[in-house]
Design a protein around this motif. Structure first.
Motif, PDB file in Angstrom:
ATOM      1  N   THR A   9      29.455   2.114  80.579  1.00  0.00           N
ATOM      2  CA  THR A   9      28.202   1.521  80.116  1.00  0.00           C
ATOM      3  C   THR A   9      28.114   1.668  78.606  1.00  0.00           C
ATOM      4  O   THR A   9      28.720   2.557  78.015  1.00  0.00           O
ATOM      5  CB  THR A   9      26.982   2.203  80.758  1.00  0.00           C
ATOM      6  OG1 THR A   9      27.028   3.603  80.463  1.00  0.00           O
ATOM      7  CG2 THR A   9      26.961   1.995  82.253  1.00  0.00           C
ATOM      8  N   LEU A  73       5.513   3.295  85.527  1.00  0.00           N
ATOM      9  CA  LEU A  73       6.611   3.019  84.609  1.00  0.00           C
ATOM     10  C   LEU A  73       6.051   2.832  83.202  1.00  0.00           C
ATOM     11  O   LEU A  73       5.107   2.061  82.996  1.00  0.00           O
ATOM     12  CB  LEU A  73       7.373   1.767  85.038  1.00  0.00           C
ATOM     13  CG  LEU A  73       8.250   1.903  86.284  1.00  0.00           C
ATOM     14  CD1 LEU A  73       8.840   0.548  86.660  1.00  0.00           C
ATOM     15  CD2 LEU A  73       9.374   2.906  86.047  1.00  0.00           C
ATOM     16  N   SER A  75       6.651   1.652  79.327  1.00  0.00           N
ATOM     17  CA  SER A  75       7.502   0.857  78.443  1.00  0.00           C
ATOM     18  C   SER A  75       7.811   1.666  77.193  1.00  0.00           C
ATOM     19  O   SER A  75       7.205   2.713  76.937  1.00  0.00           O
ATOM     20  CB  SER A  75       6.786  -0.443  78.056  1.00  0.00           C
ATOM     21  OG  SER A  75       5.626  -0.134  77.281  1.00  0.00           O
ATOM     22  N   ASP A 116      16.917   6.442  81.585  1.00  0.00           N
ATOM     23  CA  ASP A 116      17.011   4.985  81.683  1.00  0.00           C
ATOM     24  C   ASP A 116      18.440   4.564  81.383  1.00  0.00           C
ATOM     25  O   ASP A 116      18.699   3.832  80.425  1.00  0.00           O
ATOM     26  CB  ASP A 116      16.023   4.322  80.704  1.00  0.00           C
ATOM     27  CG  ASP A 116      16.051   2.796  80.801  1.00  0.00           C
ATOM     28  OD1 ASP A 116      16.373   2.275  81.892  1.00  0.00           O
ATOM     29  OD2 ASP A 116      15.773   2.132  79.778  1.00  0.00           O
ATOM     30  N   GLY A 118      20.302   2.560  82.834  1.00  0.00           N
ATOM     31  CA  GLY A 118      20.523   1.122  82.960  1.00  0.00           C
ATOM     32  C   GLY A 118      19.903   0.332  81.836  1.00  0.00           C
ATOM     33  O   GLY A 118      20.032  -0.892  81.788  1.00  0.00           O
ATOM     34  N   ARG A 119      19.222   1.035  80.923  1.00  0.00           N
ATOM     35  CA  ARG A 119      18.565   0.420  79.772  1.00  0.00           C
ATOM     36  C   ARG A 119      17.623  -0.726  80.188  1.00  0.00           C
ATOM     37  O   ARG A 119      17.690  -1.842  79.680  1.00  0.00           O
ATOM     38  CB  ARG A 119      19.595  -0.086  78.767  1.00  0.00           C
ATOM     39  CG  ARG A 119      20.119   1.014  77.817  1.00  0.00           C
ATOM     40  CD  ARG A 119      18.961   1.634  77.023  1.00  0.00           C
ATOM     41  NE  ARG A 119      19.406   2.487  75.932  1.00  0.00           N
ATOM     42  CZ  ARG A 119      19.529   3.808  76.005  1.00  0.00           C
ATOM     43  NH1 ARG A 119      19.267   4.417  77.144  1.00  0.00           N
ATOM     44  NH2 ARG A 119      19.912   4.518  74.964  1.00  0.00           N
ATOM     45  N   SER A 120      16.708  -0.394  81.095  1.00  0.00           N
ATOM     46  CA  SER A 120      15.680  -1.352  81.487  1.00  0.00           C
ATOM     47  C   SER A 120      14.540  -1.368  80.480  1.00  0.00           C
ATOM     48  O   SER A 120      13.712  -2.270  80.479  1.00  0.00           O
ATOM     49  CB  SER A 120      15.131  -0.988  82.870  1.00  0.00           C
ATOM     50  OG  SER A 120      14.418   0.244  82.805  1.00  0.00           O
ATOM     51  N   GLY A 121      14.469  -0.333  79.639  1.00  0.00           N
ATOM     52  CA  GLY A 121      13.377  -0.243  78.673  1.00  0.00           C
ATOM     53  C   GLY A 121      12.151   0.424  79.251  1.00  0.00           C
ATOM     54  O   GLY A 121      11.081   0.408  78.637  1.00  0.00           O
ATOM     55  N   LYS A 122      12.300   1.043  80.432  1.00  0.00           N
ATOM     56  CA  LYS A 122      11.168   1.712  81.072  1.00  0.00           C
ATOM     57  C   LYS A 122      11.632   3.038  81.672  1.00  0.00           C
ATOM     58  O   LYS A 122      12.751   3.136  82.174  1.00  0.00           O
ATOM     59  CB  LYS A 122      10.561   0.842  82.172  1.00  0.00           C
ATOM     60  CG  LYS A 122       9.918  -0.450  81.674  1.00  0.00           C
ATOM     61  CD  LYS A 122       9.315  -1.238  82.817  1.00  0.00           C
ATOM     62  CE  LYS A 122       8.741  -2.569  82.334  1.00  0.00           C
ATOM     63  NZ  LYS A 122       7.574  -2.348  81.449  1.00  0.00           N
TER      64      LYS A 122
END
Length: 215
Positions: A9, A73, A75, A116, A118-122
């Motif tokens: 990743t 969640l 942000s 995070d 997966g770097r979802s931003g949350k």
């Protein structure tokens, strides 16, 4: 940009965070895992200035920002807002040690790397709480109480699911440092079972002792 070769990743790190990770890697030659992990966490704690953050202040900040729903969640702007409150307060007490913009960027970077991937931003409210409390300043027993209170029900009770949530969030910190194998791996189920089996044994012993006293 930093490539994590084990998971393949790609993560974006602040230049100062990249320097910190490189310095943590230098500690890999420390022989015993407990000492090695402790030294890494201590260096991380000081780099993020969280060694200046009292547990009670962290908890009060969570309450001020109404972070009551652990499943909520957050942000990135929400996390930044909370971190800014924390570091603004620390700067007032430690002007020579705390650079608010840098600390916020570094701590945000670390929280996202840990919670995070997966770097979802949350990230979840519980994740941020456990991460910050784990690296805050305080006696170990007080830290245990604060961490336990994040998942406990009314009456300060905790069931296997709640304990599992706590251990899952906590184990992410050594996992991100490459030290999770020394602490049983990422599977927390055996640890949860062990805790409640011990509790059952203690309860049986206490009941037996009470019955003997009555006789």
């Amino acid at each position: 940009e930093r490539k994590h070769h084990q998971t393949q990743t790609t993560c974006w790190d602040h230049p100062k965070m990249t320097e910190l990770y490189q310095s943590l890697a230098d500690l890999n030659n420390v022989r015993f895992s407990a000492y090695r992990t402790a030294m890494k966490i201590r260096r991380l704690q000081k780099a993020l200035c969280l060694d200046l953050l009292d547990l009670s202040v962290a908890q009060n900040t969570f309450e001020q920002h109404k972070l009551n729903n652990n499943n909520q969640l957050l942000s990135v702007p929400d996390v930044i807002n909370c971190l800014t409150s924390i570091y603004d307060g620390l700067e007032q007490e430690h002007k020579d040690l705390v650079n608010v913009p840098l600390c916020v960027d570094m701590c945000l970077n670390w929280l996202l790397n840990v919670y995070d991937t997966g770097r979802s931003g949350k990230i979840r409210v519980l994740s941020m709480k456990i991460g910050l409390l784990s690296l805050s300043k305080g006696h170990l027993e007080d830290k245990y109480k604060h961490l336990f209170s994040q998942v406990a029900s009314a009456g300060d009770t905790c069931d296997p699911r709640q304990l599992g949530l706590l251990l899952h969030e906590a184990i992410q910190i050594p996992r991100q440092l490459g030290e999770v194998a020394a602490f049983g791996g990422s599977n927390i189920e055996p640890s949860v079972r062990s805790c409640f089996q011990l509790r059952c044994i203690q309860t049986v012993v206490q009941m037996t002792q009470q019955q003997q006293i009555r006789r």
